[in-house]
Design an enzyme around this catalytic site. Sequence first.
Site, PDB file in Angstrom:
ATOM      1  N   LYS A 211       1.079  -0.816  -0.306  1.00  0.00           N
ATOM      2  CA  LYS A 211      -0.010   0.216   0.042  1.00  0.00           C
ATOM      3  C   LYS A 211       1.133   0.976   0.086  1.00  0.00           C
ATOM      4  O   LYS A 211       0.279   2.359  -1.042  1.00  0.00           O
ATOM      5  CB  LYS A 211      -0.816  -0.106   1.253  1.00  0.00           C
ATOM      6  CG  LYS A 211      -2.124  -1.033   1.390  1.00  0.00           C
ATOM      7  CD  LYS A 211      -2.907  -0.421   2.447  1.00  0.00           C
ATOM      8  CE  LYS A 211      -2.274  -0.671   3.936  1.00  0.00           C
ATOM      9  NZ  LYS A 211      -2.018  -1.949   3.709  1.00  0.00           N
TER      10      LYS A 211
ATOM     11  N   ARG B 173      -9.768   1.174   8.555  1.00  0.00           N
ATOM     12  CA  ARG B 173      -9.301  -0.262   9.095  1.00  0.00           C
ATOM     13  C   ARG B 173     -10.646  -1.521   9.789  1.00  0.00           C
ATOM     14  O   ARG B 173      -9.790  -2.481  10.578  1.00  0.00           O
ATOM     15  CB  ARG B 173      -8.116  -0.010  10.373  1.00  0.00           C
ATOM     16  CG  ARG B 173      -6.578  -0.565   9.798  1.00  0.00           C
ATOM     17  CD  ARG B 173      -5.580  -0.332  10.437  1.00  0.00           C
ATOM     18  NE  ARG B 173      -3.996  -0.888   9.760  1.00  0.00           N
ATOM     19  CZ  ARG B 173      -3.181  -0.337   9.548  1.00  0.00           C
ATOM     20  NH1 ARG B 173      -3.125   0.833   8.665  1.00  0.00           N
ATOM     21  NH2 ARG B 173      -2.325  -0.756   9.006  1.00  0.00           N
TER      22      ARG B 173
ATOM     23  N   ARG C  45      11.586  -6.278   4.559  1.00  0.00           N
ATOM     24  CA  ARG C  45      11.223  -4.547   4.438  1.00  0.00           C
ATOM     25  C   ARG C  45      12.166  -3.557   5.310  1.00  0.00           C
ATOM     26  O   ARG C  45      12.711  -3.617   6.205  1.00  0.00           O
ATOM     27  CB  ARG C  45       9.989  -4.487   5.200  1.00  0.00           C
ATOM     28  CG  ARG C  45       9.632  -2.804   4.306  1.00  0.00           C
ATOM     29  CD  ARG C  45       8.241  -2.805   4.499  1.00  0.00           C
ATOM     30  NE  ARG C  45       7.762  -2.877   5.383  1.00  0.00           N
ATOM     31  CZ  ARG C  45       6.006  -2.413   5.341  1.00  0.00           C
ATOM     32  NH1 ARG C  45       5.333  -3.099   4.158  1.00  0.00           N
ATOM     33  NH2 ARG C  45       5.078  -3.204   6.565  1.00  0.00           N
TER      34      ARG C  45
ATOM     35  N   ARG D  66      11.216  -1.257  10.771  1.00  0.00           N
ATOM     36  CA  ARG D  66      10.496  -0.786  10.886  1.00  0.00           C
ATOM     37  C   ARG D  66      10.036  -1.935  12.359  1.00  0.00           C
ATOM     38  O   ARG D  66      10.310  -3.441  12.489  1.00  0.00           O
ATOM     39  CB  ARG D  66       9.327  -0.890  10.806  1.00  0.00           C
ATOM     40  CG  ARG D  66       8.684   0.315  10.082  1.00  0.00           C
ATOM     41  CD  ARG D  66       6.910   0.422   9.227  1.00  0.00           C
ATOM     42  NE  ARG D  66       6.363  -0.871   9.612  1.00  0.00           N
ATOM     43  CZ  ARG D  66       5.546  -0.557   9.097  1.00  0.00           C
ATOM     44  NH1 ARG D  66       4.439   0.309   7.866  1.00  0.00           N
ATOM     45  NH2 ARG D  66       4.354  -0.749  10.204  1.00  0.00           N
TER      46      ARG D  66
ATOM     47  N   ARG E  57      -0.742  -8.768  13.401  1.00  0.00           N
ATOM     48  CA  ARG E  57      -1.008  -7.892  12.936  1.00  0.00           C
ATOM     49  C   ARG E  57      -2.084  -8.117  11.330  1.00  0.00           C
ATOM     50  O   ARG E  57      -3.531  -7.561  11.179  1.00  0.00           O
ATOM     51  CB  ARG E  57      -0.006  -6.819  12.249  1.00  0.00           C
ATOM     52  CG  ARG E  57       0.947  -5.623  12.671  1.00  0.00           C
ATOM     53  CD  ARG E  57       2.268  -5.412  11.924  1.00  0.00           C
ATOM     54  NE  ARG E  57       1.396  -4.873  11.067  1.00  0.00           N
ATOM     55  CZ  ARG E  57       3.592  -4.179   9.988  1.00  0.00           C
ATOM     56  NH1 ARG E  57       4.141  -4.656  10.883  1.00  0.00           N
ATOM     57  NH2 ARG E  57       3.275  -3.726   9.500  1.00  0.00           N
TER      58      ARG E  57
HETATM   59  P1  AMP Z   1       1.202   0.306   8.378  1.00  0.00           P
HETATM   60  O1  AMP Z   1       1.709   1.915   8.813  1.00  0.00           O
HETATM   61  O2  AMP Z   1      -0.263   0.462   8.039  1.00  0.00           O
HETATM   62  O3  AMP Z   1       1.246  -0.610   8.611  1.00  0.00           O
HETATM   63  O4  AMP Z   1      -0.100   0.991  10.395  1.00  0.00           O
HETATM   64  C1  AMP Z   1       1.297   0.748  11.623  1.00  0.00           C
HETATM   65  C2  AMP Z   1       0.310   0.608  12.758  1.00  0.00           C
HETATM   66  O5  AMP Z   1       0.126   1.415  13.228  1.00  0.00           O
HETATM   67  C3  AMP Z   1      -0.871  -0.718  12.294  1.00  0.00           C
HETATM   68  O6  AMP Z   1      -0.538  -1.974  13.089  1.00  0.00           O
HETATM   69  C4  AMP Z   1      -1.731  -0.087  14.364  1.00  0.00           C
HETATM   70  O7  AMP Z   1      -1.387   0.102  15.083  1.00  0.00           O
HETATM   71  C5  AMP Z   1      -1.381   1.375  13.827  1.00  0.00           C
HETATM   72  N1  AMP Z   1      -2.538   2.243  13.516  1.00  0.00           N
HETATM   73  C6  AMP Z   1      -1.760   2.450  11.631  1.00  0.00           C
HETATM   74  N2  AMP Z   1      -3.730   2.474  10.926  1.00  0.00           N
HETATM   75  C7  AMP Z   1      -3.978   2.718  11.517  1.00  0.00           C
HETATM   76  C8  AMP Z   1      -6.463   2.506  11.936  1.00  0.00           C
HETATM   77  N3  AMP Z   1      -6.903   3.151  11.112  1.00  0.00           N
HETATM   78  N4  AMP Z   1      -6.502   2.096  13.189  1.00  0.00           N
HETATM   79  C9  AMP Z   1      -5.909   1.966  14.102  1.00  0.00           C
HETATM   80  N5  AMP Z   1      -4.631   1.534  14.288  1.00  0.00           N
HETATM   81  C10 AMP Z   1      -3.927   1.869  13.153  1.00  0.00           C
END
Ligand code: AMP
Length: 207
Positions: free
Chosen positions: A13, A88, A122, A152, A163
């Site tokens: 994404k 989400r 990654r 990360r 996740r």
């Molecule tokens: P990402 O960078 O999109 O993979 O997000 C990393 C982490 O941020 C996720 O595993 C969640 O812990 C948190 N996070 C990101 N977006 C959301 C969301 N819309 N709702 C809740 N937690 C989020």
Amino acid sequence: MKIILLGAPGAGKGTQATRIAQKYGIVHISTGDIFRANIKGGTEIGKLAKSYMDAGELVPDSVTCEIVKDRLTWSDVKNGYLLDGFPRSQYQAEVLSGFADIDLCLNLEVDPSLIMDRICGRRVCSCGESYHVSTLNGSTTCAKCGKELTVRPDDNPQTVKTRLDTYEKNTAPLIDYYKAKGKLVTVVCGDKNPDEVFKAVCEVLDK
Ligand code: AMP
């Protein structure tokens, strides 16, 4: 264009979002990036988000929805935006519908067997670029800006498993949610490389 980018962790994404935003002149809004910036800045939001992110769980809706609602009041979104990582859950999608009128939900469908390797391999740069270790030929720096690449904190097998479970339980139902609204388009990524996926994405967006 107001777009939601949906997809499991590791679907690519972030990579696609950067390219889409650049090509179509729209703003890329990633809730994950917003949380990571808050963690780096030591803010209260960052302190709260960190424990959830480290565990691979969702940051509470009250905080997340408020951040997005506020972000969509900025003037830079007037030509459109791409939401990466939000909503989400169905609850977040319903809250979003109260303050935004989305044109399209673009679902990146990835082969589940590739996800663990993709995420655990990654390497990311603070400039936003991301790589897979298998393509770096031993390099530890970003080809774009020269900075040192990092892993990360949530890109480890244990957290990735949570996740993925979180995605299946909370986020995957959004595929049917947006399908029912006639807004869903799925791009099947399989094991396509980012260039091939982007070509398929552009074919959708150019229509
Ligand atoms: P990402 O960078 O999109 O993979 O997000 C990393 C982490 O941020 C996720 O595993 C969640 O812990 C948190 N996070 C990101 N977006 C959301 C969301 N819309 N709702 C809740 N937690 C989020």
